[in-house]
Design a protein around this motif. Structure first.
Motif, PDB file in Angstrom:
ATOM      1  N   UNK A 125       0.818  -1.216   0.000  1.00 34.84           N
ATOM      2  CA  UNK A 125       0.000   0.000   0.000  1.00 34.84           C
ATOM      3  C   UNK A 125       0.846   1.258   0.000  1.00 34.84           C
ATOM      4  N   UNK A 126       1.940   1.242   0.713  1.00 33.64           N
ATOM      5  CA  UNK A 126       2.791   2.434   0.802  1.00 33.64           C
ATOM      6  C   UNK A 126       2.067   3.585   1.483  1.00 33.64           C
ATOM      7  N   UNK A 127       2.187   4.785   0.912  1.00 28.46           N
ATOM      8  CA  UNK A 127       1.588   5.964   1.518  1.00 28.46           C
ATOM      9  C   UNK A 127       0.189   6.246   0.999  1.00 28.46           C
ATOM     10  N   UNK A 128      -0.371   5.343   0.194  1.00 28.18           N
ATOM     11  CA  UNK A 128      -1.716   5.566  -0.341  1.00 28.18           C
ATOM     12  C   UNK A 128      -2.768   5.544   0.750  1.00 28.18           C
ATOM     13  N   UNK A 129      -3.645   6.484   0.704  1.00 27.85           N
ATOM     14  CA  UNK A 129      -4.712   6.555   1.719  1.00 27.85           C
ATOM     15  C   UNK A 129      -5.966   7.163   1.121  1.00 27.85           C
ATOM     16  N   UNK A 130      -6.941   7.413   1.953  1.00 33.60           N
ATOM     17  CA  UNK A 130      -8.166   8.081   1.565  1.00 33.60           C
ATOM     18  C   UNK A 130      -8.810   7.430   0.334  1.00 33.60           C
ATOM     19  N   UNK A 131      -9.109   6.141   0.459  1.00 32.34           N
ATOM     20  CA  UNK A 131      -9.799   5.433  -0.604  1.00 32.34           C
ATOM     21  C   UNK A 131      -8.894   4.728  -1.589  1.00 32.34           C
ATOM     22  N   UNK A 132      -7.607   4.632  -1.286  1.00 28.46           N
ATOM     23  CA  UNK A 132      -6.675   4.042  -2.240  1.00 28.46           C
ATOM     24  C   UNK A 132      -6.652   2.519  -2.220  1.00 28.46           C
ATOM     25  N   UNK A 133      -7.135   1.874  -1.159  1.00 30.39           N
ATOM     26  CA  UNK A 133      -7.026   0.413  -1.106  1.00 30.39           C
ATOM     27  C   UNK A 133      -7.978  -0.214  -2.108  1.00 30.39           C
ATOM     28  N   UNK A 134      -7.458  -1.200  -2.817  1.00 27.94           N
ATOM     29  CA  UNK A 134      -8.258  -1.933  -3.785  1.00 27.94           C
ATOM     30  C   UNK A 134      -8.479  -1.214  -5.095  1.00 27.94           C
TER      31      UNK A 134
END
Length: 156
Positions: free
Chosen positions: A143-152
């Motif tokens: 995932x790294x630094x991805x956030x705010x809806x980035x999963x999947x």
């Protein structure tokens, strides 16, 4: 197998006279009900968007390594638009004052709360204290630094 119950001590304050102790209403309930300790005959009416600190009439002693989480009651939220701000609100184990509930009216019409109304629920939860370590870099993940809806989504 369930965990052993944690002893939670409540002290009834003068404004809590005649109110039920916070309690679990069913065997499977995660939270115990907290009631409004408003003066008899002096209801609180919240206009749309208005908030207020509502007393419960009880002070609390929570054991070390635990916290109290003050949460909304789903029926109040759905049926009346009443919910708790700062939810879940944390009661630390070293706090000994009165439990207060910050209620807000998100409905489009005024909502009235009277003495003894169930206004929130209290969940007791364990707390882990972290050992803080400052480092120059953090370990890698997919995932790294991805956030705010980035999963999947395949990207940040």
């Amino acid at each position: 197998m369930s965990a052993s119950p944690v002893e939670i001590r409540f002290s009834r304050l003068e404004n809590g006279a005649g109110l039920d102790l916070p309690s679990y209403k069913t065997a499977g309930a995660a939270g115990m009900d907290l009631c409004a300790a408003l003066p008899e005959g002096e209801p609180l009416t919240l206009a749309p968007g208005e908030r207020a600190l509502v007393p419960t009439g009880f002070a609390i002693e929570i054991p070390e390594h635990h916290e109290g989480q003050v949460r909304p009651r789903s029926g109040n939220a759905l049926n009346r638009g009443l919910t708790c701000l700062n939810a879940p609100g944390t009661i630390d184990c070293d706090y000994r004052g009165e439990i207060g509930v910050i209620l807000v009216n998100l409905d489009q019409k005024p909502q009235t709360v009277t003495r003894g109304d169930r206004i929130a629920q209290l969940v007791i939860a364990p707390v882990a204290h972290a050992r803080i370590v400052e480092v120059d870099s953090l370990g890698d993940t997919d995932r790294g630094a991805g956030g705010f809806g980035s999963t999947g989504t395949g990207g940040p």
